[in-house]
Write an enzyme that holds these catalytic residues in place. Structure first.
Site, short mmCIF file in Angstrom:
data_model
loop_
_atom_site.label_atom_id
_atom_site.label_comp_id
_atom_site.label_asym_id
_atom_site.label_seq_id
_atom_site.Cartn_x
_atom_site.Cartn_y
_atom_site.Cartn_z
CE1 TYR A 149 29.47 47.89 -20.36
CE2 TYR A 149 28.85 45.57 -20.40
CZ TYR A 149 29.82 46.56 -20.24
OH TYR A 149 31.11 46.21 -19.97
P1 NAD Z 1 35.20 51.03 -13.90
O1 NAD Z 1 33.98 51.86 -14.00
O2 NAD Z 1 35.70 50.69 -12.55
O3 NAD Z 1 36.38 51.74 -14.73
C1 NAD Z 1 36.18 52.47 -15.91
C2 NAD Z 1 36.80 53.85 -15.72
O4 NAD Z 1 36.70 54.57 -16.95
C3 NAD Z 1 36.08 54.71 -14.67
O5 NAD Z 1 36.99 55.09 -13.63
C4 NAD Z 1 35.58 55.92 -15.45
O6 NAD Z 1 35.64 57.13 -14.70
C5 NAD Z 1 36.49 55.93 -16.65
N1 NAD Z 1 35.90 56.57 -17.84
C6 NAD Z 1 34.68 56.29 -18.39
N2 NAD Z 1 34.45 57.06 -19.46
C7 NAD Z 1 35.57 57.82 -19.63
C8 NAD Z 1 35.94 58.81 -20.57
N3 NAD Z 1 35.11 59.19 -21.56
N4 NAD Z 1 37.16 59.40 -20.45
C9 NAD Z 1 38.01 59.04 -19.46
N5 NAD Z 1 37.70 58.11 -18.52
C10 NAD Z 1 36.49 57.50 -18.60
O7 NAD Z 1 34.92 49.71 -14.74
P2 NAD Z 1 35.75 48.32 -14.80
O8 NAD Z 1 34.92 47.28 -14.16
O9 NAD Z 1 37.13 48.54 -14.32
O10 NAD Z 1 35.76 48.06 -16.37
C11 NAD Z 1 36.88 48.44 -17.17
C12 NAD Z 1 36.60 48.03 -18.61
O11 NAD Z 1 36.44 46.63 -18.71
C13 NAD Z 1 35.35 48.65 -19.21
O12 NAD Z 1 35.62 48.94 -20.56
C14 NAD Z 1 34.32 47.54 -19.12
O13 NAD Z 1 33.33 47.66 -20.10
C15 NAD Z 1 35.19 46.33 -19.33
N6 NAD Z 1 34.69 45.08 -18.75
C16 NAD Z 1 34.58 44.97 -17.38
C17 NAD Z 1 34.17 43.76 -16.83
C18 NAD Z 1 34.04 43.56 -15.35
O14 NAD Z 1 33.58 42.47 -14.95
N7 NAD Z 1 34.40 44.52 -14.50
C19 NAD Z 1 33.87 42.67 -17.67
C20 NAD Z 1 33.93 42.86 -19.06
C21 NAD Z 1 34.39 44.06 -19.58
C1 UGA Z 2 29.91 42.07 -15.29
C2 UGA Z 2 30.33 43.55 -15.33
O1 UGA Z 2 29.56 44.30 -14.40
C3 UGA Z 2 30.21 44.18 -16.69
O2 UGA Z 2 30.87 45.45 -16.67
C4 UGA Z 2 30.88 43.27 -17.70
O3 UGA Z 2 30.87 43.79 -18.97
C5 UGA Z 2 30.27 41.88 -17.66
O4 UGA Z 2 30.51 41.35 -16.35
C6 UGA Z 2 30.93 40.93 -18.66
O5 UGA Z 2 31.28 39.81 -18.32
O6 UGA Z 2 31.08 41.34 -19.80
P1 UGA Z 2 27.72 40.80 -14.62
O7 UGA Z 2 28.04 39.48 -15.19
O8 UGA Z 2 26.30 41.23 -14.56
O9 UGA Z 2 28.49 41.96 -15.40
O10 UGA Z 2 28.41 40.87 -13.18
P2 UGA Z 2 27.82 41.02 -11.71
O11 UGA Z 2 27.23 42.36 -11.48
O12 UGA Z 2 28.90 40.61 -10.78
O13 UGA Z 2 26.62 39.98 -11.67
C7 UGA Z 2 26.84 38.59 -11.67
C8 UGA Z 2 25.53 37.87 -11.44
O14 UGA Z 2 25.06 38.21 -10.13
C9 UGA Z 2 24.42 38.26 -12.41
O15 UGA Z 2 23.71 37.12 -12.76
C10 UGA Z 2 23.53 39.21 -11.61
O16 UGA Z 2 22.19 39.15 -11.99
C11 UGA Z 2 23.71 38.67 -10.21
N1 UGA Z 2 23.51 39.71 -9.16
C12 UGA Z 2 24.26 40.84 -9.15
C13 UGA Z 2 22.56 39.50 -8.17
O17 UGA Z 2 21.87 38.47 -8.16
N2 UGA Z 2 22.40 40.44 -7.21
C14 UGA Z 2 23.12 41.59 -7.17
O18 UGA Z 2 22.92 42.42 -6.26
C15 UGA Z 2 24.10 41.79 -8.19
#
Ligand code: NAD
Ligand code: UGA
Length: 316
Positions: A149
């Site tokens: 990813y």
């Molecule tokens: P999410 O899955 O809730 O939202 C992403 C949305 O994009 C989904 O609803 C999905 O259906 C849509 N999508 C995916 N591919 C598509 C396509 N080809 N065309 C149209 N729609 C499409 O995820 P999120 O947690 O809201 O993440 C949003 C963005 O932020 C992502 O780019 C993710 O990589 C980035 N990001 C998230 C986190 C986090 O902690 N949630 C951290 C770092 C980066």
């Molecule tokens: C999150 C988002 O899911 C990604 O989309 C994003 O890109 C990423 O942050 C980012 O910062 O770029 P992550 O940090 O793995 O990824 O977020 P969580 O799923 O909330 O996990 C946080 C921590 O909890 C990790 O260390 C994971 O191993 C731990 N975890 C998660 C558990 O121990 N148990 C679980 O059931 C889920």
């Protein structure tokens, strides 16, 4: 001002679109309802948007939409769409990461070069760093993702910078650090921990619990997008973190305190693809667009907990 939000039915995209509407923007939102998690949850994410003045929703994948038709109608693109799971990105699943994180970004950027776009904000990720050599992590730190990813998000980011250099599209990449709060994705840690404690189920901790994260509350991420829209510099990359880091074990203690009950913890193997520690140096975003995260982990977890307690049925 009219803007496009891709991934609008997702966790971050839906919050961002709501805020943009409140600020008086007209928002076109697109989403393909990717089945990474359920459509029902995504439809619920859209509830605060549909039928609102200034909002229009187009269902479809970036690959099948009339992109030129849409882009001609907007000034700015907030590109949030992606398949977001870190730990699920191994094996055969990776083709979906190539498609939705790399190819979709390239297709969108390619269309932008033929229209006038004032800013293209790319949702990048702390996962591009992997296990960083030193903390806090600066934007200049080596990128060495530890998950497929992370590789895909880094490729998307490179494409954004390339299209700035090659075609002058003012792309700004925001590297979000583990975002949480109401409507957090159901595969993410805090969603699972809070649900488990509310339902009296086991919390599964991957590894020892001493891993740390720079958790960032959703409102701060949304604010960073608005600030970067105004002042983010084309071709630049910014860390968007919460301002501190905390171990998973400490966050469980806070959740226990908020819930008023003990968690039932089960320790399992550390997961492939998880970085051990993240902690953002946010001085660049602070300098260029006054980014200043406001919600600390205690307040953020309380807001997340209160929301999920009221909305648990959506996820069952
Ligand atoms: P999410 O899955 O809730 O939202 C992403 C949305 O994009 C989904 O609803 C999905 O259906 C849509 N999508 C995916 N591919 C598509 C396509 N080809 N065309 C149209 N729609 C499409 O995820 P999120 O947690 O809201 O993440 C949003 C963005 O932020 C992502 O780019 C993710 O990589 C980035 N990001 C998230 C986190 C986090 O902690 N949630 C951290 C770092 C980066
Ligand atoms: C999150 C988002 O899911 C990604 O989309 C994003 O890109 C990423 O942050 C980012 O910062 O770029 P992550 O940090 O793995 O990824 O977020 P969580 O799923 O909330 O996990 C946080 C921590 O909890 C990790 O260390 C994971 O191993 C731990 N975890 C998660 C558990 O121990 N148990 C679980 O059931 C889920």
């Amino acid at each position: 001002m009219k803007v496009l939000v891709t991934g609008v039915a997702g966790f971050i995209g839906s919050h961002l679109a709501e805020r943009l509407l409140r600020e008086g923007f007209q928002v076109i939102g697109v989403d393909s309802f990717l089945d990474y998690y359920s459509r029902k949850i995504k439809e619920n994410n859209l509830k605060g948007l549909v039928n609102k003045n200034g909002f229009s929703f187009i269902e479809g994948s970036i690959f099948e939409l009339d992109l030129m038709g849409i882009l001609k109608r907007v000034d700015t693109v907030f590109h949030q769409a992606a398949i977001p799971g870190v730990r699920a990105s191994w094996g055969k699943e990776f083709y979906r990461y190539i498609e939705n994180n790399i190819l979709a970004t390239q297709v969108l950027l390619e269309s932008c070069k033929d229209v006038k776009i004032n800013k293209f904000i790319y949702a990048s990720s702390s996962s591009v760093y992997g296990d960083a050599d030193a903390l806090p992590i600066k934007e200049t730190t080596n990128t060495q993702p530890v998950s497929p990813y992370g590789v895909s998000k880094l490729a998307g980011e490179h494409l954004a910078t390339l299209y700035f250099k090659g075609y002058g599209i003012p792309t700004v990449s925001l590297r979000y650090f583990t975002v949480y709060g109401p409507r957090q994705r159901p595969d993410m840690g805090f969603h699972k921990f809070i649900s488990a404690i509310l339902l009296g189920k086991e919390i599964e901790i991957y590894g020892s619990g001493d891993q740390t994260r720079d958790f960032t509350f959703i409102d701060d991420v949304v604010e960073a997008n608005l600030q970067a829209f105004v002042k983010g510099k084309g071709g630049e990359i910014y860390n968007v973190g919460g301002g501190s880091r905390i171990s998973l074990t400490e966050t469980i203690k806070i959740i226990e305190e908020i819930a008023g009950r003990k968690a039932n913890l089960k320790y399992t193997e550390a997961q492939k693809g998880d970085a051990k520690h993240t902690y953002a140096d946010i001085s660049k975003a602070r300098r260029d667009f006054s980014y200043n995260p406001k919600v600390d982990i205690y307040e953020g977890l309380k807001r997340h907990y209160d929301w999920l307690k009221e909305n648990l049925d959506i996820y069952r």
